[in-house]
Scaffold this motif. Structure first.
Motif, PDB file in Angstrom:
ATOM      1  N   PHE A  70      83.718 -24.227 -75.261  1.00  0.00           N
ATOM      2  CA  PHE A  70      83.089 -24.258 -76.582  1.00  0.00           C
ATOM      3  C   PHE A  70      84.134 -24.174 -77.691  1.00  0.00           C
ATOM      4  CE2 PHE A  70      81.375 -21.870 -80.211  1.00  0.00           C
ATOM      5  CZ  PHE A  70      80.342 -22.726 -80.602  1.00  0.00           C
ATOM      6  N   LEU A  71      85.141 -23.306 -77.511  1.00  0.00           N
ATOM      7  CA  LEU A  71      86.187 -23.162 -78.516  1.00  0.00           C
ATOM      8  C   LEU A  71      87.030 -24.426 -78.628  1.00  0.00           C
ATOM      9  CD1 LEU A  71      87.395 -19.490 -77.851  1.00  0.00           C
ATOM     10  CD2 LEU A  71      86.079 -20.338 -79.803  1.00  0.00           C
ATOM     11  N   CYS A  72      87.304 -25.069 -77.503  1.00  0.00           N
ATOM     12  CA  CYS A  72      88.075 -26.319 -77.532  1.00  0.00           C
ATOM     13  C   CYS A  72      87.332 -27.399 -78.326  1.00  0.00           C
ATOM     14  CB  CYS A  72      88.338 -26.817 -76.113  1.00  0.00           C
ATOM     15  SG  CYS A  72      89.594 -25.888 -75.202  1.00  0.00           S
ATOM     16  N   ILE A  73      86.039 -27.536 -78.053  1.00  0.00           N
ATOM     17  CA  ILE A  73      85.237 -28.521 -78.779  1.00  0.00           C
ATOM     18  C   ILE A  73      85.141 -28.139 -80.254  1.00  0.00           C
ATOM     19  CG2 ILE A  73      82.932 -29.529 -79.001  1.00  0.00           C
ATOM     20  CD1 ILE A  73      82.615 -29.116 -75.981  1.00  0.00           C
TER      21      ILE A  73
ATOM     22  N   GLN B  77      93.251 -24.803 -75.481  1.00  0.00           N
ATOM     23  CA  GLN B  77      92.803 -24.313 -76.782  1.00  0.00           C
ATOM     24  C   GLN B  77      93.955 -24.296 -77.775  1.00  0.00           C
ATOM     25  OE1 GLN B  77      89.988 -21.010 -74.647  1.00  0.00           O
ATOM     26  NE2 GLN B  77      90.757 -20.519 -76.682  1.00  0.00           N
ATOM     27  N   THR B  78      95.059 -23.713 -77.358  1.00  0.00           N
ATOM     28  CA  THR B  78      96.214 -23.592 -78.242  1.00  0.00           C
ATOM     29  C   THR B  78      96.828 -24.951 -78.546  1.00  0.00           C
ATOM     30  OG1 THR B  78      96.657 -21.473 -77.145  1.00  0.00           O
ATOM     31  CG2 THR B  78      98.371 -22.333 -78.592  1.00  0.00           C
ATOM     32  N   ALA B  79      96.858 -25.825 -77.538  1.00  0.00           N
ATOM     33  CA  ALA B  79      97.415 -27.166 -77.734  1.00  0.00           C
ATOM     34  C   ALA B  79      96.580 -27.968 -78.727  1.00  0.00           C
ATOM     35  CB  ALA B  79      97.499 -27.895 -76.401  1.00  0.00           C
ATOM     36  N   LEU B  80      95.250 -27.845 -78.638  1.00  0.00           N
ATOM     37  CA  LEU B  80      94.380 -28.559 -79.563  1.00  0.00           C
ATOM     38  C   LEU B  80      94.547 -28.051 -80.986  1.00  0.00           C
ATOM     39  CD1 LEU B  80      91.095 -28.884 -77.451  1.00  0.00           C
ATOM     40  CD2 LEU B  80      92.575 -30.743 -78.228  1.00  0.00           C
ATOM     41  N   GLN B  81      94.662 -26.739 -81.137  1.00  0.00           N
ATOM     42  CA  GLN B  81      94.892 -26.166 -82.465  1.00  0.00           C
ATOM     43  C   GLN B  81      96.193 -26.697 -83.052  1.00  0.00           C
ATOM     44  OE1 GLN B  81      93.105 -24.148 -84.427  1.00  0.00           O
ATOM     45  NE2 GLN B  81      94.720 -23.970 -85.976  1.00  0.00           N
ATOM     46  N   PHE B  82      97.235 -26.729 -82.230  1.00  0.00           N
ATOM     47  CA  PHE B  82      98.542 -27.251 -82.656  1.00  0.00           C
ATOM     48  C   PHE B  82      98.439 -28.726 -83.044  1.00  0.00           C
ATOM     49  CE2 PHE B  82     102.252 -29.639 -80.923  1.00  0.00           C
ATOM     50  CZ  PHE B  82     103.159 -29.339 -81.924  1.00  0.00           C
ATOM     51  N   ALA B  83      97.762 -29.521 -82.229  1.00  0.00           N
ATOM     52  CA  ALA B  83      97.656 -30.956 -82.474  1.00  0.00           C
ATOM     53  C   ALA B  83      96.827 -31.257 -83.717  1.00  0.00           C
ATOM     54  CB  ALA B  83      97.043 -31.653 -81.254  1.00  0.00           C
ATOM     55  N   MET B  84      95.694 -30.571 -83.884  1.00  0.00           N
ATOM     56  CA  MET B  84      94.807 -30.832 -85.015  1.00  0.00           C
ATOM     57  C   MET B  84      95.452 -30.447 -86.348  1.00  0.00           C
ATOM     58  SD  MET B  84      91.962 -32.228 -83.922  1.00  0.00           S
ATOM     59  CE  MET B  84      93.067 -33.151 -82.865  1.00  0.00           C
ATOM     60  N   PHE B  85      96.137 -29.311 -86.377  1.00  0.00           N
ATOM     61  CA  PHE B  85      96.768 -28.900 -87.638  1.00  0.00           C
ATOM     62  C   PHE B  85      97.994 -29.756 -87.932  1.00  0.00           C
ATOM     63  CE2 PHE B  85      99.082 -26.441 -90.729  1.00  0.00           C
ATOM     64  CZ  PHE B  85      98.076 -25.899 -91.511  1.00  0.00           C
ATOM     65  N   SER B  86      98.739 -30.112 -86.889  1.00  0.00           N
ATOM     66  CA  SER B  86      99.903 -30.978 -87.084  1.00  0.00           C
ATOM     67  C   SER B  86      99.479 -32.334 -87.640  1.00  0.00           C
ATOM     68  CB  SER B  86     100.655 -31.165 -85.759  1.00  0.00           C
ATOM     69  OG  SER B  86     101.186 -29.944 -85.299  1.00  0.00           O
TER      70      SER B  86
ATOM     71  N   HIS C  35      90.347 -18.505 -59.280  1.00  0.00           N
ATOM     72  CA  HIS C  35      89.364 -17.475 -59.613  1.00  0.00           C
ATOM     73  C   HIS C  35      88.417 -18.060 -60.654  1.00  0.00           C
ATOM     74  CE1 HIS C  35      87.586 -13.593 -60.464  1.00  0.00           C
ATOM     75  NE2 HIS C  35      87.859 -13.753 -61.760  1.00  0.00           N
ATOM     76  N   HIS C  36      87.134 -18.220 -60.294  1.00  0.00           N
ATOM     77  CA  HIS C  36      86.170 -18.863 -61.184  1.00  0.00           C
ATOM     78  C   HIS C  36      85.432 -17.819 -62.014  1.00  0.00           C
ATOM     79  CE1 HIS C  36      83.291 -21.719 -62.692  1.00  0.00           C
ATOM     80  NE2 HIS C  36      82.291 -21.006 -62.178  1.00  0.00           N
ATOM     81  N   ASP C  37      85.380 -18.044 -63.333  1.00  0.00           N
ATOM     82  CA  ASP C  37      84.657 -17.171 -64.254  1.00  0.00           C
ATOM     83  C   ASP C  37      83.838 -18.076 -65.182  1.00  0.00           C
ATOM     84  OD1 ASP C  37      83.721 -15.441 -66.184  1.00  0.00           O
ATOM     85  OD2 ASP C  37      85.615 -14.376 -66.442  1.00  0.00           O
ATOM     86  N   SER C  38      82.565 -18.210 -64.896  1.00  0.00           N
ATOM     87  CA  SER C  38      81.710 -19.147 -65.629  1.00  0.00           C
ATOM     88  C   SER C  38      81.641 -18.831 -67.112  1.00  0.00           C
ATOM     89  CB  SER C  38      80.297 -19.140 -65.040  1.00  0.00           C
ATOM     90  OG  SER C  38      80.312 -19.581 -63.704  1.00  0.00           O
ATOM     91  N   SER C  39      81.439 -17.556 -67.467  1.00  0.00           N
ATOM     92  CA  SER C  39      81.299 -17.191 -68.879  1.00  0.00           C
ATOM     93  C   SER C  39      82.572 -17.489 -69.655  1.00  0.00           C
ATOM     94  CB  SER C  39      80.935 -15.702 -69.004  1.00  0.00           C
ATOM     95  OG  SER C  39      81.945 -14.887 -68.426  1.00  0.00           O
ATOM     96  N   SER C  40      83.707 -17.156 -69.065  1.00  0.00           N
ATOM     97  CA  SER C  40      84.981 -17.419 -69.724  1.00  0.00           C
ATOM     98  C   SER C  40      85.224 -18.915 -69.871  1.00  0.00           C
ATOM     99  CB  SER C  40      86.125 -16.782 -68.930  1.00  0.00           C
ATOM    100  OG  SER C  40      87.368 -17.030 -69.527  1.00  0.00           O
ATOM    101  N   LEU C  41      84.832 -19.673 -68.852  1.00  0.00           N
ATOM    102  CA  LEU C  41      85.005 -21.123 -68.895  1.00  0.00           C
ATOM    103  C   LEU C  41      84.165 -21.744 -70.004  1.00  0.00           C
ATOM    104  CD1 LEU C  41      86.065 -23.785 -67.712  1.00  0.00           C
ATOM    105  CD2 LEU C  41      84.142 -23.715 -66.094  1.00  0.00           C
ATOM    106  N   TYR C  42      82.902 -21.308 -70.134  1.00  0.00           N
ATOM    107  CA  TYR C  42      82.015 -21.855 -71.157  1.00  0.00           C
ATOM    108  C   TYR C  42      82.515 -21.514 -72.558  1.00  0.00           C
ATOM    109  CZ  TYR C  42      78.742 -22.698 -67.324  1.00  0.00           C
ATOM    110  OH  TYR C  42      78.160 -23.145 -66.157  1.00  0.00           O
ATOM    111  N   VAL C  43      82.967 -20.280 -72.732  1.00  0.00           N
ATOM    112  CA  VAL C  43      83.480 -19.860 -74.047  1.00  0.00           C
ATOM    113  C   VAL C  43      84.714 -20.677 -74.415  1.00  0.00           C
ATOM    114  CG1 VAL C  43      84.567 -17.975 -75.322  1.00  0.00           C
ATOM    115  CG2 VAL C  43      82.529 -17.527 -73.954  1.00  0.00           C
ATOM    116  N   SER C  44      85.617 -20.836 -73.450  1.00  0.00           N
ATOM    117  CA  SER C  44      86.837 -21.593 -73.708  1.00  0.00           C
ATOM    118  C   SER C  44      86.524 -23.057 -74.013  1.00  0.00           C
ATOM    119  CB  SER C  44      87.774 -21.511 -72.493  1.00  0.00           C
ATOM    120  OG  SER C  44      88.206 -20.188 -72.279  1.00  0.00           O
TER     121      SER C  44
END
Length: 299
Positions: A29-32, A101-110, A18-27
């Motif tokens: 952006f948050l990852c970056i 997103q969650t994995a990056l947050q975990f990795a960056m803070f760790s 299921h493709h959702d362009s707006s959700s993909l762009y937001v996610s």
């Protein structure tokens, strides 16, 4: 956080992209944004070769929160993860943006936690012995006794690693036994517990760091640019939850509290930085050496 899959279970799981362009762009952006926001902190510790000024309890609460959040989303998104074998690479990556997103947050803070231990000031790992009145000419030297501050830091590291190990083992066993959260009570309960633990730890995280920074009257190795990037991001995230249909205050109150505390810490750091700059005090200087008879307690 997107979950762009529709799944149904009959004899086998059927996965529909299921493709959702707006959700993909937001996610995306948050990852970056997560990666970019932490880079100033990593660079400051490495370039100055010191983690002076960090509260180990702040780091412990943060790493426990991010670890719990990571395993929580792994459990809740397990069926989505398993669907990747029947999807194209693009559809699979899109479906897992929330996990990334969650994995990056975990990795960056760790990584901040790891750098704190690696660059812990050598001069503060042992208690300093001052010469007695009868040996004034003798230089100040370190004793073989581990300082309270370094001992607490080691304990905190063990607790963080222990929580990571226990969370991994329990989550792994749950997935082997039950295969995912859908219609499986214990996996849902464990994922729910991790989610609540993550929120509680995140809400408490900044109290010890605010206290330490206030008491120390210096920012140490804390990165003001990192907090200036993250604080507005937290505010935007809270706003996005507040206006989302079907949500109430329980969905965003923890993030609001975290954002307020982060703003307090940022304001405190800016005040001390400007004050110390005016007085010619270096933020990365260690506090005065402690003698063997003085306490080296750490908050």
């Amino acid at each position: 956080m997107s979950t762009p899959l529709e799944t149904s279970t009959t004899d086998s799981q059927v996965c529909k992209p299921h493709h959702d362009s707006s959700s993909l762009y937001v996610s995306g952006f948050l990852c970056i944004g997560v990666v970019i926001s932490y880079l100033p902190q990593h660079y400051r510790i490495i370039s100055n070769k010191t983690s002076e000024g960090f509260s180990p309890w702040f780091l412990l609460l943060g790493v426990v929160s991010s670890t719990s959040s990571f395993f929580n989303i792994i459990l809740l998104q397990w069926n989505t993860i398993m669907c990747c074998h029947s999807l194209t690479t693009g559809a699979c990556l899109e479906s897992l943006m929330g996990v990334f997103q969650t994995a990056l947050q975990f990795a960056m803070f760790s990584l901040v936690f790891i750098l704190f231990l690696v660059y812990f000031p050598e001069g503060r790992k042992r208690i300093w012995q001052r010469p007695s009145a009868f040996s004034i000419c003798k230089p100040i030297k370190q004793s073989g006794t581990i300082s309270e501050e370094w001992r607490i830091s080691i304990i905190v590291a063990i607790l963080g690693l222990g929580h990571l190990t226990v969370s991994f083992i329990i989550s792994f066993v749950m997935l082997i036994i039950e295969g995912g959260p859908d219609h499986h009570r214990w996996t849902k309960l464990w994922a729910g517990f991790l989610g609540v633990l993550s929120m509680v730890m995140a809400a408490m995280q900044y109290f010890p760091q605010i206290y330490k920074t206030w008491k120390r009257k210096s920012i140490g190795a804390l990165s003001i640019p990192m907090m200036m990037l993250q604080t507005p991001g937290t505010g935007l995230f809270v706003y996005s939850l507040m206006v989302r249909p079907g949500t109430n205050w329980t969905a965003w109150i923890t993030y609001l509290v975290t954002g307020i505390l982060q703003s307090i810490l940022l304001s405190l750091c800016i005040v001390w930085h400007l004050r110390n700059k005016r007085l010619g005090i270096k933020n990365l200087e260690d506090p005065p050496m402690r003698s063997s008879n003085e306490s080296s307690r750490l908050i």
